[in-house]
Each structure stands twice: as C-alpha cells, then as structure tokens.
Design a protein around this motif. Structure first.
Motif, mmCIF file in Angstrom:
data_model
loop_
_atom_site.group_PDB
_atom_site.id
_atom_site.type_symbol
_atom_site.label_atom_id
_atom_site.label_comp_id
_atom_site.label_asym_id
_atom_site.label_seq_id
_atom_site.Cartn_x
_atom_site.Cartn_y
_atom_site.Cartn_z
ATOM 1 N N ILE A 1 -9.978 3.458 12.836
ATOM 2 C CA ILE A 1 -10.190 2.037 12.538
ATOM 3 C C ILE A 1 -8.868 1.279 12.664
ATOM 4 N N SER A 2 -7.915 1.896 13.341
ATOM 5 C CA SER A 2 -6.574 1.306 13.444
ATOM 6 C C SER A 2 -6.549 0.043 14.298
ATOM 7 N N HIS A 3 -7.612 -0.222 15.052
ATOM 8 C CA HIS A 3 -7.666 -1.432 15.867
ATOM 9 C C HIS A 3 -8.035 -2.675 15.046
ATOM 10 N N LYS A 4 -8.457 -2.485 13.797
ATOM 11 C CA LYS A 4 -8.802 -3.615 12.937
ATOM 12 C C LYS A 4 -7.554 -4.130 12.225
ATOM 13 N N ASP A 5 -7.638 -5.358 11.735
ATOM 14 C CA ASP A 5 -6.511 -5.968 11.023
ATOM 15 C C ASP A 5 -6.162 -5.138 9.789
ATOM 16 N N PRO A 6 -4.900 -4.692 9.661
ATOM 17 C CA PRO A 6 -4.507 -3.857 8.516
ATOM 18 C C PRO A 6 -4.832 -4.489 7.160
ATOM 19 N N ALA A 7 -4.664 -5.806 7.059
ATOM 20 C CA ALA A 7 -4.948 -6.476 5.784
ATOM 21 C C ALA A 7 -6.426 -6.359 5.433
ATOM 22 N N PHE A 8 -7.287 -6.473 6.445
ATOM 23 C CA PHE A 8 -8.722 -6.331 6.214
ATOM 24 C C PHE A 8 -9.065 -4.921 5.742
ATOM 25 N N VAL A 9 -8.490 -3.915 6.402
ATOM 26 C CA VAL A 9 -8.776 -2.525 6.063
ATOM 27 C C VAL A 9 -8.360 -2.232 4.619
ATOM 28 N N LYS A 10 -7.179 -2.690 4.243
ATOM 29 C CA LYS A 10 -6.678 -2.428 2.887
ATOM 30 C C LYS A 10 -7.530 -3.139 1.835
ATOM 31 N N LYS A 11 -8.027 -4.312 2.162
ATOM 32 C CA LYS A 11 -8.838 -5.058 1.204
ATOM 33 C C LYS A 11 -10.241 -4.477 1.085
ATOM 34 N N ARG A 12 -10.821 -4.089 2.231
ATOM 35 C CA ARG A 12 -12.196 -3.570 2.233
ATOM 36 C C ARG A 12 -12.263 -2.145 1.688
ATOM 37 N N PHE A 13 -11.228 -1.359 1.961
ATOM 38 C CA PHE A 13 -11.224 0.040 1.554
ATOM 39 C C PHE A 13 -9.949 0.406 0.795
ATOM 40 N N PRO A 14 -9.713 -0.227 -0.331
ATOM 41 C CA PRO A 14 -8.452 0.013 -1.041
ATOM 42 C C PRO A 14 -8.284 1.449 -1.535
ATOM 43 N N ASN A 15 -9.364 2.019 -2.064
ATOM 44 C CA ASN A 15 -9.267 3.384 -2.573
ATOM 45 C C ASN A 15 -9.134 4.390 -1.441
ATOM 46 N N LEU A 16 -9.930 4.220 -0.386
ATOM 47 C CA LEU A 16 -9.832 5.106 0.771
ATOM 48 C C LEU A 16 -8.427 5.069 1.381
ATOM 49 N N TRP A 17 -7.908 3.884 1.522
ATOM 50 C CA TRP A 17 -6.577 3.734 2.119
ATOM 51 C C TRP A 17 -5.527 4.460 1.275
ATOM 52 N N ARG A 18 -5.588 4.272 -0.046
ATOM 53 C CA ARG A 18 -4.609 4.928 -0.929
ATOM 54 C C ARG A 18 -4.762 6.445 -0.903
ATOM 55 N N GLN A 19 -6.016 6.916 -0.932
ATOM 56 C CA GLN A 19 -6.237 8.361 -0.945
ATOM 57 C C GLN A 19 -5.795 9.013 0.363
ATOM 58 N N CYS A 20 -6.103 8.360 1.477
ATOM 59 C CA CYS A 20 -5.675 8.916 2.765
ATOM 60 C C CYS A 20 -4.153 8.979 2.857
ATOM 61 N N LEU A 21 -3.464 7.973 2.291
ATOM 62 C CA LEU A 21 -2.002 7.997 2.276
ATOM 63 C C LEU A 21 -1.475 9.232 1.560
ATOM 64 N N LYS A 22 -2.178 9.657 0.502
ATOM 65 C CA LYS A 22 -1.748 10.839 -0.241
ATOM 66 C C LYS A 22 -1.767 12.091 0.632
ATOM 67 N N PHE A 23 -2.629 12.100 1.631
ATOM 68 C CA PHE A 23 -2.730 13.256 2.526
ATOM 69 C C PHE A 23 -1.961 13.044 3.827
ATOM 70 N N GLY A 24 -1.203 11.951 3.887
ATOM 71 C CA GLY A 24 -0.329 11.728 5.036
ATOM 72 C C GLY A 24 -0.918 10.911 6.154
ATOM 73 N N PHE A 25 -2.036 10.206 5.892
ATOM 74 C CA PHE A 25 -2.669 9.390 6.930
ATOM 75 C C PHE A 25 -2.732 7.933 6.486
ATOM 76 N N ASP A 26 -2.222 7.048 7.304
ATOM 77 C CA ASP A 26 -2.347 5.613 7.072
ATOM 78 C C ASP A 26 -3.467 5.126 7.964
ATOM 79 N N MET A 27 -4.650 4.882 7.388
ATOM 80 C CA MET A 27 -5.814 4.557 8.194
ATOM 81 C C MET A 27 -5.693 3.227 8.917
ATOM 82 N N THR A 28 -4.699 2.397 8.563
ATOM 83 C CA THR A 28 -4.457 1.172 9.323
ATOM 84 C C THR A 28 -3.712 1.464 10.623
ATOM 85 N N LYS A 29 -3.163 2.693 10.738
ATOM 86 C CA LYS A 29 -2.392 3.070 11.923
ATOM 87 C C LYS A 29 -2.868 4.373 12.570
#
Length: 546
Positions: free
Chosen positions: A318-346
């Motif tokens: 989903i990295s082609h979508k606006d990062p601000a939108f992704v973080k707002k729509r999926f705040p928990n998913l984004w934070r959890q994925c970061l814990k495993f080393g993945f930034d879903m905005t990128k």
C-alpha cells in the motif's frame, strides 16, 4: 464447589457479553472465560462490522453480497434476518458507548451517515463501520464496562469449561440403549487459579467460546481459540455442520516473531495490492475483482503463487497511497508493523494465508438453539446458516450481535419454562486420577495436530492428504483419551482434547463433501456439484450405552 445460575455463558466475546447483558435483568448470569474477560477473538477483530448505513446502500445489496460469498449454501431466511436487524443492533452498541470512527472528509462521506464506512472484499458498497483499525477492541471495551457494572452478572475469569452436564431419556432396543431428549443443565469448569473443578448448574447454557484457529499452525487467532464450544457440544451429542469450511485469511504477517498478527482485509479495501516475490501483481490472473476478491479465492491464489515459486510469502503493498492517509486509517497496523521492521507507508508487507474463521460449528436454529434442550450456541461456535461455504468480510461481528439478541429473547422464555428444580447434578469425580508426569505428551500431540492440519487439511486438500490426517488424529485421540482418564485435568489437557475433536470433525466433514465449494477445495473433486452437495454437511454423534 457448586454454583447455581439462571444463565451460564461460556465465553466473553461480543456474542457472550451481549447475550449476558440482555438476559441479566431476568435472572442471574455467570460468565466463564479462560483468561481475562477481554481476551477473545472479538478483541482482535480489526476491520469492523458490516451493516447498512448509507443512502446508497440497501438491505438487498448486503443480502446478495452475503449470498454470493456463501456460494450457494447460505440459509436465505437467516441472511435476511441478520442483515435487516443489523442497523438496530449497531444503534444499541452506540448507545452503550461504542465509538465508531467518523468521516471528517466531506468528499468521501457516504450520503446519509456521518460514520467513516469501509469497503472490504465481496462488498458492493461501503458498509463496514470501524473504530480506526481496532474495532473489536473498542466493542469489547464498551461491553466489558457494562458487564462489570451489572449486579446480576458474575464474571469468572481464569476459568475453563471442561464438559457440559446433561440429563437424558434413554430408549432400549435389544442390548443397545440410545440416548434421546438430552437436556443441558450446566457445565464442569476448572478454576485455573485454585486448581479445583466447579459444578455450575443453569437453566440455560450458552456456548459463545469463539473460534478454532489454533487447530492450525498458522492462524490469526489468539491462544484461546481452541474450539472449546464445538468440542463440548459434540461430546454431549449435539449436531455440528459445515466444519470443512475453515476460512483462511489471506494476509497474516509472515515473520518469525509475529505469532498471529493479521493484516486486515480493510487494507486491500483501501487500495493495497498483492504482489509476488518479483514485485508483480498477480490477482488479475485469478479473479476479475483482483485484490477485492473474496477471501477463499485470494487465499487459493496466494497458495498457488507460493507453490509455483517456492517462496515463503507474497507481499501486500500500500506504499503507493499517501503516507498520512495510511497512518490515519491504520494507526495500530502501522505501529505494529514498525515493530517487526516494516513501514507499510514505504515497504511491501510479507504475508501468508492463516486459519482465521470457522464458518461451521454447532448447528442452530433462528434463535441460536442447538438440538440439545436448553443449550445455545452463538458467535463463531455456531453454524447458523449465515455464512454458508464462505463468510463475507465483517459479517461475523454482525452475526454475533443479532444472534445474541434473538437467543436472549428465546432463552428468557426457556428459563421461565424450566420446571424440574429438583435435579441433583453429579459433582466432579477425579478419584484415582493423579498428577501427570508426562507433560511432553501434551506438547508433542499439540504440535503434531497443528502441523498435519496445516499441511494436509489446509487451503488445498486431497483424498490422500485427508486420509493421512484421519489416521493421525485417530491415533492421537486414543492417546488423549487414555491420558484424560488417568490424570487430573489441566487447562492444557482440556484444550488439547478440544482441538483434537475439532480437527477430527474438520477432517471427516472435508472427506464427506465430494466437491469443491467456497472454502473447501480438493484437487480430487475440483468442481462444484449442485445436484448432490447444495446442502450442509451435518455430523451427528449418536451416544449409545451397552
């Protein structure tokens, strides 16, 4: 220790808690839950709850979407009841304090509602209410607050049900005595903290124990999802249906430290694309709806890609979508994925299919009643006829809410009609049983069941794989039975016993259905057979005494 209650609820997800609140003004309620009250499949539901809310949506559209997903096996009467009662049940949640996400973007607001409605695979319109990406947790929070305040509700945390208590009429024919007209009178329950077994008697017993995902090696479910309600009902003699239809969620995070982390279907609903290890989109090869196809088709597509390439996972991007939108729509998913080393905005997220939702379960009527008197099943423990061969995304919480309501209405009448107050239930007897010194047997069998279920009874099945699985589970069942009767019960033993029963029911149901439909796909019968199999797969255990 004996406990008496008008209503016994086993499980503390949305179905069990909603039922408890609805009957609590009509009698005492005891809720039994394996861990703390908020630990349930409900709390892990990210996407939301589907219900008609906007002016451009309609009951007819939601009904048709549900029927299409169910691949010919939905009970239309049930579908119509659940869909048309959905908005009223949603309003009740809001009145209880559930805070669904509002839409603050006028350009994307659906006409006729202020809520931010999502669209998921199989839905023709946006109709999924959510609380960011933690919908289940928000619903659970509001229900738990209400339950803890009600004076008629007793909450037994860290308690696990062992078996149902039943009384029966027996009919003798020759040397065989057959059990008939079975009535449920409560359950034996292990207090995990005190290590004692309690006998709980009740006029109405409700199985709201959640799912069975832990039968498989890879699952989105929490550790409590061991199919307890289905297993207990089966041992008591209740009918079960459609156990071959285990829904595999196509996108569970693939990472050695991610035990059961689900990447919500809503991510694809917002534009995420599935890609193979070469970075190539592949869903257009499998379905015209591409990434918004129903879960069974997406799971099989991923399974095919992995078998063809030999890769460990595919990727959700989903990295082609606006990062601000992704973080707002999926705040928990984004934070959890970061814990495993993945930034879903990128970064594309590695995903695999994992056991997610059991569409089968204890066979029930429109009021949630099983074919054992005074025994109900609601939520994921039940097979109501709503889902058919495949559940439409976000219909599970809706079903739980509607059936908790209809079951409560009938259960109140059943409790009033209970006549025999003189029944003396037998107390738990473990005379002769000893503490086990063979704990390794539990862990070995637990691991073996989950591995062969994943390999032999997973997304794609065959006659040979199912036959192997049946042989394995029969041997393991014999070991468990011997162990169970020789040693004192523990929570681990109870759960192992239950996943073994559920595994066998899944295998036998899959062997019985000689076609491929919805979530059940076998390479030996790859086509649908409407002439013979446009019906539920019902298993009935006849209890006999020599």
């Amino acid at each position: 220790m004996n406990i008496t209650s008008e209503f016994l609820v086993i499980g503390s997800g949305v179905a069990g808690l909603t039922f408890a609140l609805k009957v609590a003004d009509h009698g005492t309620v005891t809720i039994v839950t394996k861990k703390e009250v908020s630990e349930s499949n409900t709390a892990y539901a990210q996407g939301g709850v589907a219900a008609v809310q906007s002016d451009i949506d309609s009951f007819d559209l939601h009904i048709q979407d549900t029927l299409s997903a169910g691949d010919g096996l939905c009970n239309r009467e049930v579908v119509e009841m659940v869909v048309t009662h959905g908005p009223e049940r949603i309003k009740e949640l809001i009145d209880l304090g559930v805070q669904f996400s509002l839409c603050d973007d006028a350009a994307h607001k659906a006409p006729g509602t202020d809520y931010d409605l999502g669209r998921e695979g199989g839905h023709s319109e946006k109709r999924v209410l959510h609380a960011d990406d933690m919908t289940g947790r928000e619903i659970e929070r509001a229900l738990v607050e209400q339950v803890k305040r009600h004076p008629n509700i007793t909450l037994l945390e860290e308690h696990i049900a062992i078996d149902l208590i039943t009384i029966s009429t027996r009919v003798k024919s020759g040397m065989i005595t057959t059990t008939r007209d079975t009535t449920c009178c409560g359950a034996y329950v292990l207090d995990k903290t005190a290590d004692t077994v309690k006998t709980i008697s009740a006029k109405v017993t409700v199985l709201a124990c959640g799912g069975s995902g832990k039968v498989y090696l890879y699952t989105s479910n929490p550790d409590v999802a061991t199919g307890d309600g289905i297993a207990m009902a089966w041992r008591a003699g209740a009918s079960v249906a459609n156990m071959e239809f285990m829904q595999f969620h196509p996108t569970c995070l693939f990472h050695p430290e991610a035990k059961n982390f689900l990447i919500s279907e809503a991510v694809r609903g917002e534009g995420a694309v599935l890609k193979n290890e070469k970075g190539e989109p592949f869903m257009e090869k499998y379905d015209p709806l591409k990434d918004l196809a129903c879960r069974d088709k997406v799971s099989r597509a991923i399974d095919s890609e992995l078998k063809t390439s030999g890769a460990d996972s595919v990727f959700l991007d989903i990295s082609h979508k606006d990062p601000a939108f992704v973080k707002k729509r999926f705040p928990n998913l984004w934070r959890q994925c970061l814990k495993f080393g993945f930034d879903m905005t990128k970064d594309p997220i590695p995903v695999v299919p994992a056991a997610h939702y059991m569409c089968g379960g204890v066979a029930t009527d429109l009021s949630g009643r099983s074919d054992i008197k005074h025994l109900y099943a609601i939520g994921e423990s039940a097979c109501t006829g709503l889902h058919g061969a495949n559940r439409l995304a976000s219909n599970s919480l809706l079903e739980a809410l509607v059936y908790a309501h209809t079951a409560a209405e009938q259960a109140i009448e059943d409790a009033k009609a209970w006549k025999d107050t003189s029944v003396q239930l037998p107390r738990w007897d473990d005379v002769g049983a000893t503490d086990s010194d063979e704990v390794s047997l539990l862990t070995t069998n637990w691991d073996e069941i989950r591995r062969f279920m994943q390999n032999y009874v997973g997304v794609v099945r065959s006659d040979k794989r199912l036959s192997r699985a049946l042989n394995r589970i029969e041997n393991i069942q014999n070991e468990i039975r011997e162990y169970y009767w020789n040693f004192r019960v523990t929570a681990d033993l109870i759960e192992l016993r239950n996943i073994a029963v559920v595994a066998e029911l899944i295998i036998r149901s899959a062997m019985k259905r000689r076609e491929s439909r919805g979530l059940h796909y076998t390479i030996n019968c790859p086509d649908k057979n409407d002439a013979e199999w446009l019906r539920e797969t019902v298993l009935k255990r006849t209890i006999t005494h020599m």
